[in-house]
Design an enzyme around this catalytic site. Structure first.
Site, PDB file in Angstrom:
ATOM      1  N   TRP A 277       0.829  -1.195   0.000  1.00  0.00           N
ATOM      2  CA  TRP A 277       0.000   0.000   0.000  1.00  0.00           C
ATOM      3  C   TRP A 277       0.875   1.261   0.000  1.00  0.00           C
ATOM      4  O   TRP A 277       0.585   2.227  -0.708  1.00  0.00           O
ATOM      5  CB  TRP A 277      -0.919  -0.034   1.226  1.00  0.00           C
ATOM      6  CG  TRP A 277      -1.860   1.118   1.370  1.00  0.00           C
ATOM      7  CD1 TRP A 277      -2.257   1.995   0.390  1.00  0.00           C
ATOM      8  CD2 TRP A 277      -2.556   1.521   2.553  1.00  0.00           C
ATOM      9  NE1 TRP A 277      -3.157   2.912   0.900  1.00  0.00           N
ATOM     10  CE2 TRP A 277      -3.347   2.640   2.231  1.00  0.00           C
ATOM     11  CE3 TRP A 277      -2.579   1.032   3.859  1.00  0.00           C
ATOM     12  CZ2 TRP A 277      -4.152   3.280   3.167  1.00  0.00           C
ATOM     13  CZ3 TRP A 277      -3.384   1.660   4.791  1.00  0.00           C
ATOM     14  CH2 TRP A 277      -4.159   2.776   4.438  1.00  0.00           C
ATOM     15  N   ARG A 278       1.957   1.245   0.773  1.00  0.00           N
ATOM     16  CA  ARG A 278       2.838   2.409   0.876  1.00  0.00           C
ATOM     17  C   ARG A 278       4.100   2.256   0.038  1.00  0.00           C
ATOM     18  O   ARG A 278       5.083   2.961   0.259  1.00  0.00           O
ATOM     19  CB  ARG A 278       3.223   2.646   2.339  1.00  0.00           C
ATOM     20  CG  ARG A 278       2.032   2.870   3.263  1.00  0.00           C
ATOM     21  CD  ARG A 278       1.258   4.107   2.917  1.00  0.00           C
ATOM     22  NE  ARG A 278       0.215   4.419   3.894  1.00  0.00           N
ATOM     23  CZ  ARG A 278      -0.738   5.324   3.712  1.00  0.00           C
ATOM     24  NH1 ARG A 278      -0.806   5.985   2.576  1.00  0.00           N
ATOM     25  NH2 ARG A 278      -1.637   5.536   4.653  1.00  0.00           N
TER      26      ARG A 278
ATOM     27  N   HIS B 198     -11.233  -5.979  -4.910  1.00  0.00           N
ATOM     28  CA  HIS B 198     -10.789  -5.175  -3.766  1.00  0.00           C
ATOM     29  C   HIS B 198     -11.944  -4.848  -2.819  1.00  0.00           C
ATOM     30  O   HIS B 198     -11.820  -4.967  -1.604  1.00  0.00           O
ATOM     31  CB  HIS B 198     -10.127  -3.891  -4.267  1.00  0.00           C
ATOM     32  CG  HIS B 198      -9.165  -3.303  -3.304  1.00  0.00           C
ATOM     33  ND1 HIS B 198      -8.105  -2.506  -3.702  1.00  0.00           N
ATOM     34  CD2 HIS B 198      -9.068  -3.379  -1.959  1.00  0.00           C
ATOM     35  CE1 HIS B 198      -7.418  -2.126  -2.639  1.00  0.00           C
ATOM     36  NE2 HIS B 198      -7.989  -2.647  -1.572  1.00  0.00           N
TER      37      HIS B 198
ATOM     38  N   SER C 251      -3.696  -4.478   7.731  1.00  0.00           N
ATOM     39  CA  SER C 251      -3.556  -3.608   8.896  1.00  0.00           C
ATOM     40  C   SER C 251      -3.440  -4.411  10.188  1.00  0.00           C
ATOM     41  O   SER C 251      -4.154  -4.151  11.161  1.00  0.00           O
ATOM     42  CB  SER C 251      -4.728  -2.629   8.979  1.00  0.00           C
ATOM     43  OG  SER C 251      -4.391  -1.478   9.712  1.00  0.00           O
TER      44      SER C 251
ATOM     45  N   ASN D 284     -12.283  -7.389   1.652  1.00  0.00           N
ATOM     46  CA  ASN D 284     -13.346  -6.554   2.224  1.00  0.00           C
ATOM     47  C   ASN D 284     -14.742  -7.007   1.819  1.00  0.00           C
ATOM     48  O   ASN D 284     -15.648  -6.192   1.639  1.00  0.00           O
ATOM     49  CB  ASN D 284     -13.129  -5.083   1.832  1.00  0.00           C
ATOM     50  CG  ASN D 284     -11.779  -4.560   2.266  1.00  0.00           C
ATOM     51  OD1 ASN D 284     -11.476  -4.519   3.451  1.00  0.00           O
ATOM     52  ND2 ASN D 284     -10.949  -4.177   1.303  1.00  0.00           N
TER      53      ASN D 284
ATOM     54  N   GLY E  32      -3.479  -0.249  11.988  1.00  0.00           N
ATOM     55  CA  GLY E  32      -3.242   1.038  11.335  1.00  0.00           C
ATOM     56  C   GLY E  32      -2.286   1.931  12.108  1.00  0.00           C
ATOM     57  O   GLY E  32      -2.385   3.157  12.063  1.00  0.00           O
TER      58      GLY E  32
ATOM     59  N   TYR F 155      -3.413   1.545  -5.226  1.00  0.00           N
ATOM     60  CA  TYR F 155      -2.313   2.016  -4.382  1.00  0.00           C
ATOM     61  C   TYR F 155      -1.487   3.049  -5.145  1.00  0.00           C
ATOM     62  O   TYR F 155      -0.885   2.744  -6.168  1.00  0.00           O
ATOM     63  CB  TYR F 155      -1.419   0.853  -3.936  1.00  0.00           C
ATOM     64  CG  TYR F 155      -2.092  -0.153  -3.034  1.00  0.00           C
ATOM     65  CD1 TYR F 155      -3.323   0.122  -2.435  1.00  0.00           C
ATOM     66  CD2 TYR F 155      -1.500  -1.383  -2.770  1.00  0.00           C
ATOM     67  CE1 TYR F 155      -3.935  -0.804  -1.606  1.00  0.00           C
ATOM     68  CE2 TYR F 155      -2.107  -2.310  -1.938  1.00  0.00           C
ATOM     69  CZ  TYR F 155      -3.324  -2.017  -1.365  1.00  0.00           C
ATOM     70  OH  TYR F 155      -3.933  -2.939  -0.540  1.00  0.00           O
TER      71      TYR F 155
ATOM     72  N   ASP G 146       1.540  -8.351  -1.884  1.00  0.00           N
ATOM     73  CA  ASP G 146       0.151  -7.963  -2.097  1.00  0.00           C
ATOM     74  C   ASP G 146       0.077  -6.490  -2.477  1.00  0.00           C
ATOM     75  O   ASP G 146       0.393  -5.613  -1.671  1.00  0.00           O
ATOM     76  CB  ASP G 146      -0.650  -8.214  -0.822  1.00  0.00           C
ATOM     77  CG  ASP G 146      -2.105  -7.802  -0.969  1.00  0.00           C
ATOM     78  OD1 ASP G 146      -2.848  -8.507  -1.676  1.00  0.00           O
ATOM     79  OD2 ASP G 146      -2.500  -6.778  -0.382  1.00  0.00           O
TER      80      ASP G 146
ATOM     81  N   ARG H  74      12.668  -3.350   9.621  1.00  0.00           N
ATOM     82  CA  ARG H  74      11.440  -3.849  10.243  1.00  0.00           C
ATOM     83  C   ARG H  74      10.813  -4.962   9.410  1.00  0.00           C
ATOM     84  O   ARG H  74      10.134  -5.843   9.958  1.00  0.00           O
ATOM     85  CB  ARG H  74      10.459  -2.695  10.457  1.00  0.00           C
ATOM     86  CG  ARG H  74      10.899  -1.746  11.556  1.00  0.00           C
ATOM     87  CD  ARG H  74       9.739  -0.920  12.079  1.00  0.00           C
ATOM     88  NE  ARG H  74       9.265   0.055  11.113  1.00  0.00           N
ATOM     89  CZ  ARG H  74       9.720   1.302  11.010  1.00  0.00           C
ATOM     90  NH1 ARG H  74      10.683   1.722  11.823  1.00  0.00           N
ATOM     91  NH2 ARG H  74       9.225   2.134  10.110  1.00  0.00           N
TER      92      ARG H  74
END
Length: 276
Positions: free
Chosen positions: A2-3, A105, A187, A136, A191, A33, A28, A246
């Site tokens: 996502w980021r 999605h 998440s 979702n 989040g 995105y 993923d 990380r």
């Protein structure tokens, strides 16, 4: 992913290699995105495509998943023309001829699931996608789509963390176990709320995670991932950090060993009440 953003291909490749170092092979992404990072629609897929173009051998090591069905300003369109186009556009941005997993999605309430199933299966038979999943979706929405597919749905992707417990009680986890679907938890750190722990509920959960982390010699994030993973549905946390160090540390999620009492203590702290 996502980021997964920016123009530095070498830095992007370093994140992917850090994931491989940690034993992570599932990547993923999604066509949507980009805008959340101040970048164009499809930017995360395009960046990954640039990495794979420079280092093609990486592609053979990964299970590549992407998602479609969200359109800017619509917001959802899984109609035949839009969805078929989204699949082709994702493949073009990624620079690959197929993805191992393609997920709707978010459900498009204005497209019959039979139409969605037909478009997805056409892409599957054409070799553009290997397997089909949902993100979702409620259990009923997933079941409706599965009814019209000639192959099983292989995955659910809900939000799930020690601070977002809905899948444990809304039927998603149960359906995943019943149908042997992978459960991809997005998440998994709430989040970022588990890292910040700014309210009483987050602090109570974080304290219990910290105790387990100290016992196992890992950080809070690894303890949070492991709390998810111990469930018999075998959830797979989608690690969102873009920091290579990380990312590598995510492998520590296999170290903690939870007793039932400890696991349920986290659940009850998050619920804010005792189980009957």
């Amino acid at each position: 992913m996502w980021r997964f953003a920016g123009d530095d291909v070498a830095a992007a490749r370093a994140r992917i290699e850090a994931a491989f170092d940690a034993g992570i092979t599932l990547f993923d992404t999604a066509d949507i995105y980009g805008p959340d990072n101040g970048e164009p629609f499809g930017a995360a897929e395009a960046l990954l495509g640039r990495v794979l173009a420079e280092t093609p051998a990486l592609r053979d090591r990964m299970v590549l998943a992407t998602k479609g069905g969200i359109r800017m300003g619509v917001p959802y369109d899984s109609g035949p023309t839009a969805l078929a186009g989204a699949i082709d556009d994702s493949l073009a941005r990624l620079g690959t001829d197929r993805v191992e997993l393609y997920q709707i999605h978010r459900p498009d309430l204005l497209t019959h699931p039979q139409e969605v199933a037909r478009t997805l299966d056409d892409a599957r038979q054409a070799g553009k996608i290997v397997a089909i999943g949902v993100s979702n979706h409620t259990p009923a929405q997933a079941a409706a789509l599965a009814h019209f597919l000639p192959v099983p749905l292989v995955s659910h992707q809900p939000e799930f963390s020690a601070l977002h417990l809905a899948p444990l009680f809304d039927g998603i986890v149960d359906q995943a176990m019943e149908r042997d679907m992978a459960l991809l938890a997005w998440s998994p750190l709430g989040g970022g709320r588990l890292a910040r722990a700014e309210d009483a509920r987050s602090q109570a959960v974080a304290a219990l995670l910290d105790a387990k982390a100290a016992d196992a010699g890992v950080d809070r994030a690894a303890a949070a991932y492991s709390w998810i993973m111990v469930h018999p549905a075998r959830p797979i946390p989608i690690v969102g950090t873009q920091n290579p160090q990380r990312i590598r540390a995510a492998a520590d999620a296999y170290k903690p060993r939870w007793t039932r009492t400890e696991w349920y203590a986290v659940l009850q702290a998050s619920m804010g009440e005792s189980l009957p």
